[in-house]
Design a protein around this motif. Structure first.
Motif, PDB file in Angstrom:
ATOM      1  N   LYS A 188       0.995  -1.314  -0.067  1.00  0.00           N
ATOM      2  CA  LYS A 188       0.118  -0.103   0.029  1.00  0.00           C
ATOM      3  C   LYS A 188       0.957   1.365   0.130  1.00  0.00           C
ATOM      4  CE  LYS A 188      -3.753  -2.356   0.470  1.00  0.00           C
ATOM      5  NZ  LYS A 188      -4.799  -2.595  -0.603  1.00  0.00           N
ATOM      6  N   PRO A 189       0.942   1.598  -1.113  1.00  0.00           N
ATOM      7  CA  PRO A 189       1.863   3.083  -1.081  1.00  0.00           C
ATOM      8  C   PRO A 189       1.308   4.324  -0.699  1.00  0.00           C
ATOM      9  CG  PRO A 189       1.054   2.619  -3.358  1.00  0.00           C
ATOM     10  CD  PRO A 189       0.528   1.526  -2.458  1.00  0.00           C
ATOM     11  N   ILE A 190       2.037   4.984   0.245  1.00  0.00           N
ATOM     12  CA  ILE A 190       1.576   6.247   0.643  1.00  0.00           C
ATOM     13  C   ILE A 190       2.311   7.225   0.050  1.00  0.00           C
ATOM     14  CG2 ILE A 190       1.293   7.685   2.893  1.00  0.00           C
ATOM     15  CD1 ILE A 190       1.092   4.753   4.463  1.00  0.00           C
ATOM     16  N   VAL A 191       1.725   8.431  -0.248  1.00  0.00           N
ATOM     17  CA  VAL A 191       2.410   9.508  -1.044  1.00  0.00           C
ATOM     18  C   VAL A 191       1.751  10.808  -0.137  1.00  0.00           C
ATOM     19  CG1 VAL A 191       2.283   8.164  -3.204  1.00  0.00           C
ATOM     20  CG2 VAL A 191       0.766  10.001  -2.597  1.00  0.00           C
ATOM     21  N   GLN A 192       2.711  11.944  -0.627  1.00  0.00           N
ATOM     22  CA  GLN A 192       2.715  13.204  -0.012  1.00  0.00           C
ATOM     23  C   GLN A 192       2.838  14.276  -1.017  1.00  0.00           C
ATOM     24  OE1 GLN A 192       5.589  14.477   2.988  1.00  0.00           O
ATOM     25  NE2 GLN A 192       3.995  15.047   4.074  1.00  0.00           N
ATOM     26  N   ILE A 193       1.962  15.224  -0.994  1.00  0.00           N
ATOM     27  CA  ILE A 193       2.336  16.670  -1.615  1.00  0.00           C
ATOM     28  C   ILE A 193       3.220  17.212  -0.636  1.00  0.00           C
ATOM     29  CG2 ILE A 193       1.603  18.610  -2.784  1.00  0.00           C
ATOM     30  CD1 ILE A 193      -1.025  17.167  -3.200  1.00  0.00           C
ATOM     31  N   THR A 194       4.696  17.531  -1.057  1.00  0.00           N
ATOM     32  CA  THR A 194       5.554  18.177  -0.263  1.00  0.00           C
ATOM     33  C   THR A 194       5.606  19.469  -0.291  1.00  0.00           C
ATOM     34  OG1 THR A 194       7.213  18.671  -2.053  1.00  0.00           O
ATOM     35  CG2 THR A 194       7.301  16.392  -1.168  1.00  0.00           C
ATOM     36  N   ALA A 195       6.220  20.300   0.726  1.00  0.00           N
ATOM     37  CA  ALA A 195       5.953  21.720   1.037  1.00  0.00           C
ATOM     38  C   ALA A 195       6.393  22.613  -0.334  1.00  0.00           C
ATOM     39  CB  ALA A 195       6.934  22.052   2.383  1.00  0.00           C
ATOM     40  N   GLU A 196       7.254  21.972  -1.144  1.00  0.00           N
ATOM     41  CA  GLU A 196       7.507  22.328  -2.430  1.00  0.00           C
ATOM     42  C   GLU A 196       6.594  22.119  -3.651  1.00  0.00           C
ATOM     43  OE1 GLU A 196       9.823  20.354  -0.828  1.00  0.00           O
ATOM     44  OE2 GLU A 196      10.299  22.262   0.194  1.00  0.00           O
ATOM     45  N   GLY A 197       5.302  21.400  -3.421  1.00  0.00           N
ATOM     46  CA  GLY A 197       4.306  21.068  -4.071  1.00  0.00           C
ATOM     47  C   GLY A 197       4.457  20.105  -5.180  1.00  0.00           C
ATOM     48  N   GLU A 198       5.321  18.925  -4.687  1.00  0.00           N
ATOM     49  CA  GLU A 198       5.660  17.995  -5.565  1.00  0.00           C
ATOM     50  C   GLU A 198       5.194  16.628  -4.810  1.00  0.00           C
ATOM     51  OE1 GLU A 198       9.763  18.910  -7.827  1.00  0.00           O
ATOM     52  OE2 GLU A 198       9.947  18.496  -5.576  1.00  0.00           O
ATOM     53  N   LEU A 199       4.550  15.776  -5.598  1.00  0.00           N
ATOM     54  CA  LEU A 199       4.076  14.423  -5.196  1.00  0.00           C
ATOM     55  C   LEU A 199       5.136  13.502  -5.099  1.00  0.00           C
ATOM     56  CD1 LEU A 199       1.166  13.252  -4.585  1.00  0.00           C
ATOM     57  CD2 LEU A 199       1.500  12.106  -7.180  1.00  0.00           C
ATOM     58  N   GLN A 200       5.369  12.917  -3.948  1.00  0.00           N
ATOM     59  CA  GLN A 200       6.286  11.949  -3.840  1.00  0.00           C
ATOM     60  C   GLN A 200       5.997  10.855  -2.676  1.00  0.00           C
ATOM     61  OE1 GLN A 200       9.839  14.040  -2.000  1.00  0.00           O
ATOM     62  NE2 GLN A 200       9.281  13.395   0.180  1.00  0.00           N
ATOM     63  N   PRO A 201       6.425   9.726  -3.039  1.00  0.00           N
ATOM     64  CA  PRO A 201       6.150   8.755  -2.049  1.00  0.00           C
ATOM     65  C   PRO A 201       7.103   8.774  -0.842  1.00  0.00           C
ATOM     66  CG  PRO A 201       7.775   7.717  -3.824  1.00  0.00           C
ATOM     67  CD  PRO A 201       7.171   9.127  -4.169  1.00  0.00           C
ATOM     68  N   ILE A 202       6.296   8.426   0.349  1.00  0.00           N
ATOM     69  CA  ILE A 202       6.923   8.565   1.682  1.00  0.00           C
ATOM     70  C   ILE A 202       7.262   7.086   2.467  1.00  0.00           C
ATOM     71  CG2 ILE A 202       6.493  10.928   2.150  1.00  0.00           C
ATOM     72  CD1 ILE A 202       4.205  10.047   3.808  1.00  0.00           C
ATOM     73  N   ASP A 203       6.275   6.150   1.938  1.00  0.00           N
ATOM     74  CA  ASP A 203       6.363   4.902   2.604  1.00  0.00           C
ATOM     75  C   ASP A 203       5.750   3.580   1.984  1.00  0.00           C
ATOM     76  OD1 ASP A 203       7.525   2.818   4.361  1.00  0.00           O
ATOM     77  OD2 ASP A 203       6.963   4.391   6.175  1.00  0.00           O
ATOM     78  N   LYS A 204       5.938   2.488   2.251  1.00  0.00           N
ATOM     79  CA  LYS A 204       4.992   1.323   1.522  1.00  0.00           C
ATOM     80  C   LYS A 204       4.677   0.348   2.889  1.00  0.00           C
ATOM     81  CE  LYS A 204       7.200   1.584  -3.006  1.00  0.00           C
ATOM     82  NZ  LYS A 204       8.252   0.983  -3.817  1.00  0.00           N
ATOM     83  N   VAL A 205       3.609   0.265   2.841  1.00  0.00           N
ATOM     84  CA  VAL A 205       2.932  -0.485   3.825  1.00  0.00           C
ATOM     85  C   VAL A 205       2.387  -1.822   3.215  1.00  0.00           C
ATOM     86  CG1 VAL A 205       1.627  -0.578   5.945  1.00  0.00           C
ATOM     87  CG2 VAL A 205       2.590   1.742   5.317  1.00  0.00           C
ATOM     88  N   ARG A 206       2.601  -2.879   4.139  1.00  0.00           N
ATOM     89  CA  ARG A 206       2.370  -4.148   3.672  1.00  0.00           C
ATOM     90  C   ARG A 206       0.711  -4.684   3.940  1.00  0.00           C
ATOM     91  NH1 ARG A 206       6.384  -8.022   2.716  1.00  0.00           N
ATOM     92  NH2 ARG A 206       4.354  -9.440   2.587  1.00  0.00           N
TER      93      ARG A 206
END
Length: 285
Positions: A188-206
């Motif tokens: 289950k990928p978890i992503v975040q829109i960063t403070a710079e406005g970019e979408l990036q993955p931050i973790d993967k949970v099983r």
């Protein structure tokens, strides 16, 4: 006599009930393309239910496009006779060209528009407009409000649990190998829109259960540190899961105000059915 400020947002933002009925809020929709078919992301031309059905049956992955400068110019031409200026809050420029279209439309008409890059999506836009309206009630000028909103973009927190790996794969945002391994391992990928406005993955949970707990733990951390009492849960056709997540958040913050809303169609196209996000904003100083 002209009104002081018109408020503008695009449909990557969450259009609250208040916005729908507010006389000074104007929503400019994105477009959704299924092959040769084009739909307006207004909830009428294509409902969320219809969207998910079309995605399941579509041979080609649907695409979205920003409103044209001409579409914004058409709106601003009307507004310049009614308002002194406008404050327009748009999707992160790193993910959409909408703010560029909005700025170009304003230049075409000579209407003063303060365009704010939210560095976010969904409630990240809506919350800034709510904040701007509060500042206007306090007597701040449009220029002061726009400057303050630009400063407060960095206070937004968002954690997004992607619900449909196949949609990321169809959209070219995941390789075939990643999709195969993710499906096999039930990642289950978890992503975040960063403070710079970019979408990036931050973790993967099983597991889905662990992924939800991951979101709750992050919310609890900021609740304890900053006293956060307002949260937003955005979802893509999983209202039951959103309600369940709300109850879990209330366990850590019993007095919290929690809004549940649908992801707009223009976001659901990319995030996929089953996506759920937990969002909040740190208190403005």
């Amino acid at each position: 006599m002209k009104k002081p400020i018109a408020w503008i947002l695009d449909t990557t933002g969450y259009v609250t009930d208040e916005f729908q009925s507010h006389p000074d809020v104007y929503v400019v929709p994105l477009n959704i393309h299924f092959d040769a078919e084009e739909y307006i992301d207004d909830g009428v031309d294509l409902s969320n239910t219809q969207l998910y059905e079309k995605i399941k049956s579509a041979k080609e992955f649907p695409k979205t496009s920003q409103p044209s400068a001409g579409k914004f110019a058409e709106l601003y031409e009307k507004l310049k006779d009614q308002y002194e200026c406008a404050i327009a809050v748009h999707a992160s420029a790193k993910m959409s060209g909408t703010i560029a279209s909005s700025t170009a439309g304003a230049e075409m008409t000579g209407f003063k528009v303060y365009a704010v890059d939210s560095l976010a999506l969904s409630y990240g836009l809506s919350g800034l407009i709510e904040r701007g309206m509060l500042l206007a009630q306090q007597g701040k000028t449009a220029e002061e409000i726009a400057h303050r909103l630009e400063q407060e973009t960095h206070d937004f927190r968002n954690y997004i649990l992607i619900g449909n790996l196949s949609q990321l794969y169809k959209g070219g945002r995941m390789s075939g190998a990643q999709y195969y391994l993710g499906s096999l391992l039930k990642v289950k990928p978890i992503v975040q829109i960063t403070a710079e406005g970019e979408l990036q993955p931050i973790d993967k949970v099983r597991s889905h259960k662990k992924a939800i707990q991951y979101l709750i733990d992050l919310a609890n951390q900021d609740h304890q540190e900053y006293g956060i009492e307002r949260f937003q849960i955005m979802h893509a056709n999983v209202h039951g899961e959103a309600e369940s997540l709300k109850q879990e958040v209330l366990k850590i913050a019993p007095q919290a105000e929690i809004l549940i809303g649908d992801l707009s169609s223009s976001l659901a196209v990319h995030a996929g059915e089953g996506t759920i996000a937990l969002m909040w904003r740190k208190p403005a100083i």
